[in-house]
Design an enzyme around this catalytic site. Structure first.
Site, PDB file in Angstrom:
ATOM      1  N   SER A 188       0.836  -1.199   0.000  1.00 19.20           N
ATOM      2  CA  SER A 188       0.000   0.000   0.000  1.00 19.20           C
ATOM      3  C   SER A 188       0.880   1.262   0.000  1.00 19.20           C
ATOM      4  CB  SER A 188      -0.939  -0.057   1.205  1.00 19.20           C
ATOM      5  OG  SER A 188      -1.869   0.971   1.168  1.00 19.20           O
ATOM      6  N   ASP A 398      -8.527  -5.298  -6.009  1.00 20.71           N
ATOM      7  CA  ASP A 398      -8.324  -4.102  -5.187  1.00 20.71           C
ATOM      8  C   ASP A 398      -8.564  -2.854  -6.019  1.00 20.71           C
ATOM      9  OD1 ASP A 398      -7.445  -2.145  -3.384  1.00 20.71           O
ATOM     10  OD2 ASP A 398      -5.337  -2.419  -3.961  1.00 20.71           O
ATOM     11  N   HIS A 454      -6.599  -5.555  -1.429  1.00 16.59           N
ATOM     12  CA  HIS A 454      -5.528  -4.554  -1.322  1.00 16.59           C
ATOM     13  C   HIS A 454      -4.303  -5.088  -0.580  1.00 16.59           C
ATOM     14  CE1 HIS A 454      -3.668  -0.688  -1.197  1.00 16.59           C
ATOM     15  NE2 HIS A 454      -3.703  -0.625   0.112  1.00 16.59           N
TER      16      HIS A 454
END
Lengths: 477, 477
Positions: A188, A398, A454
């Protein structure tokens, strides 16, 4: 393969005796704060793996105290890679990565209750194949803290420099890992700091910083790489995943000219299209578009146009319980981390320094942190000139950092394709698709995690462990 | 809304006394074969809904004996719509649609064993809101049979005519449903026969066939509409869902010029690209791309280029068991239908005529059936001129008949957009996206079922029941 590393064991042992005394003086306060943890509240019996926690001071006066969890490889600590893992955010604690993504412990959701979380082993922990330092970075994250207010003011680059300083001191204090292959990893938001840290380590090695680190490369999961392009890619992704129509997609592209995050506010047609897009995606759980969306944040963030990865667990832990009616929400499981990590007995077990933190947050949204790097792509481009390897994986469901944007920036590196997009398998099932790019001594493996979200290992733990194990071992995925 | 139907109750009661005797003579053998079923092997206690099974003879000498299961609406039989449901294939039994898709019974997978399947209630049965006739059509499907070999030779159009004949006779024999709004429905391959049957009913009504049927419209799930375009759409879908790369997609489009199902065999570049595509998708479970693929058929069908919806349960029921190692496969649950429907006591309970069928197949792959209609799009276009409504739903994770192809042919109808692509909700979650097209008295609702597979109610039962309930009631989705 190890022969390609910049520093050999012989070189390390050569300099070691001469500098050890000086350096150990520098890290004297660090040594004192290392603790081996044998048991943890919520987990029955002794931990069946070696967990150490500790603080390392960085900065001129050690004014930044970075907290870490270190878990030795459950296979062969002296041979397996050493991995520094940064959870995203910025501000998401290392514990979140440990408990929900790649660590050996996780909440036993079924056997936990609101005020009594219990832990169980994660059979797909990456510590099965690697030594992992989970670092609370930047300062302010998790249990990391500063001794002065000014020291909280860091940014992407200064924080990365602190991370590098941390790493050198950590390795010095754990000399048995001096010769392990080293990877910097994270997901991320870590797509920004990780390549910077790798650059720091590489530069440091080149100018002779001690100790030399056996830097092998980096690992990134659904990484933020460009603060605009990665978010612009959400439109394309939403279209591919049937969240917006062909008509709306074409119209928005035409009217907004590719700029969806920062559209021209006087461009009425574009703004209108973006509003319709927003209506289509505002109730989607960005991190895995097929899972229920349960954010109760109000007002809702603009899904297409904001960096809102942190928004998804904006839930009031005092009023929310896993027993509320409606579908199961992944967020519920996040609540246990607040209860657990804020428990006094847990903090004592982890050897958290008393009074350093008023409240532990899974993701600290009030960091005094400046996001000064718009894109880490230049760092990536730089690294392609070096003897390094990169693994970039994307959970393909995601929408926070969609695989389509990641695919795009990798293409701009103009690397040669060694192995073109092909399926790879776990238990005879397609786990994702892999492409291998190379450039002289550099290689980049890009892979999707089919059906992943994600934080892909949270959604597809078995597949992600297989991926990292094979990749660390230089096998084909 | 009912006031817009072509026939009113008054009209029906007007003609009814005068023709009833003649028609009842025609269906005398049918009446004898209607049976009310109160209990079924594998289900504990009395069935909590009204199930009738029976045969209706069609053709000049009733040489085709079509078997049906009729289940009354569990709400208000006299007000709720009457639905004729055709399961796809061609050749997939009505029982498959009943047990795995929209019927009130389903296998209790956890409590079944290889030779002792047990049944449980499906809380999301469409019979909660509709009277449904599940028809074994075309002849040879399920328990339908013919009394002569020649009579097995049917095709899309002749079989649709038989279905219409069946329907008239069925309604005559069930006069309480003469005034119910009627929908013809089905999924997958039924995308070919359903619009033809609707056309037959519409034509029949116009030329005064008796009884007049209160035809309201049609319902289609992931329908095959064009034998080439719908399958060509698999390439675009595979690309959107991250199963093939951007590069390969662009190259294949360029080299094959849009023709992936029947490519020019002398076009080497195209053939080469298609081979790479095939390598990427050959281990995908077409019907829901995120589920495990467990087909054991050998050799494997060409996923991109063949109509292979039937291939997916080509498993040897004598050697396969749900207890084999590896991931759970949807196919395992299909095995129970073979065991159950071939059980003598079950066939007796269903009042199957002895000796008419050697073995029941979930999907009969050896029909003497000619697929003579390449596309049903012309039928759809015709129907847009009438006072009808259509619901087309697409599980958006189905690669067998991908939503992208369905979206495309609907666009070619050039209808006005009354309500543009917007999310609809079940339990506060986005269940899919809906677009409503209209043209004078005609309306077409197109909706995706988010995360759904080829037979969407099998994957998203709650969402699909909400969809059909709202649509039948003329509510907004």
């Amino acid at each position: 393969m190890n022969s390609s590393s910049s520093y050999s064991i012989t070189q390390i042992t050569m300099w070691w005796p001469s500098v050890v005394v000086v350096l150990l003086l520098q890290i004297s306060n660090l040594v004192a704060s290392q603790s081996i943890i044998n048991t943890l509240p919520g987990f029955t019996g002794e931990l069946p793996f070696k967990l150490e926690t500790g603080y390392i001071g960085v900065g001129e006066l050690d004014e930044v105290q970075l907290f870490y969890y270190f878990i030795e490889s459950e296979r062969s600590p002296k041979d397996d890679p050493l991995v520094l893992w940064l959870t995203g955010g910025p501000g998401c604690s290392a514990l979140s990565g440990l408990l929900y993504e790649i660590g050996p412990l996780t909440f036993n959701y079924a056997n936990s209750s609101g005020n009594k979380p219990t832990l169980e082993l994660n059979p797909y922990s990456w510590t099965k194949v690697a030594n992992i330092i989970f670092l609370d970075s930047p300062v302010g994250t998790g249990f990391s803290y500063a001794t002065t207010w000014e020291a909280y003011n860091v940014n992407d680059t200064s924080s990365a420099a602190q991370t590098y300083e941390f790493l050198r001191k950590w390795v010095l204090a754990h000399s048995m890992f001096l010769s392990n292959p080293l990877y910097i990893a994270g997901d991320s938001y870590s797509g920004i700091p990780v390549p910077i840290v790798v650059q720091e380590v590489s530069n440091g090695n080149e100018i002779g910083h001690l100790p030399p680190l056996i830097l092998k490369g980096l690992v990134l999961g659904n990484p933020l790489t460009h603060r605009i392009f990665d978010l612009d890619a959400r439109l394309k992704f939403a279209h591919r995943m049937a969240l917006i129509s062909d008509r709306l997609y074409e119209s928005t592209k035409r009217n907004c000219k590719g700029e969806y995050i920062y559209p021209d506010p006087s461009n009425a047609k574009c703004i209108e299209d973006l509003q319709v897009v927003e209506e289509c995606v505002s109730n989607i759980f960005d991190n895995q578009i097929l899972e229920p969306n349960c954010a109760t944040q109000s007002p809702k963030p603009n899904k297409l146009r904001e960096w809102s990865v942190l928004g998804d667990d904006f839930i009031d832990i005092h009023t929310s319980t896993p027993q509320v009616p409606g579908p199961w929400c992944r967020n519920y499981n996040y609540l246990y981390s607040y209860v657990w990590a804020n428990d006094k007995t847990v903090q004592e077990a982890l050897h958290i320094r008393e009074g350093t933190k008023t409240e532990w947050d899974r993701c600290n949204k009030s960091l005094a942190y400046t996001e000064n790097v718009i894109t880490s792509i230049d760092y990536h481009r730089n690294l392609t000139k070096k003897d390094l390897r990169a693994l970039v994986y994307s959970g393909d469901h995601d929408m926070t950092i969609p695989y389509v944007g990641t695919e795009e920036w990798i293409e701009t590196l103009d690397l040669s394709i060694e192995d073109d997009w092909r399926p790879w398998f776990v238990d005879g099932q397609i786990a994702g698709y892999v492409t291998i790019f190379t450039e002289e001594k550099y290689s980049l493996t890009f892979t999707t995690i089919k059906g992943g979200g994600h934080t892909a290992p949270e959604y597809k733990p078995k597949e992600c462990l297989a991926m990292i194990d094979r990749w660390f071992s230089y096998y084909f995925l």
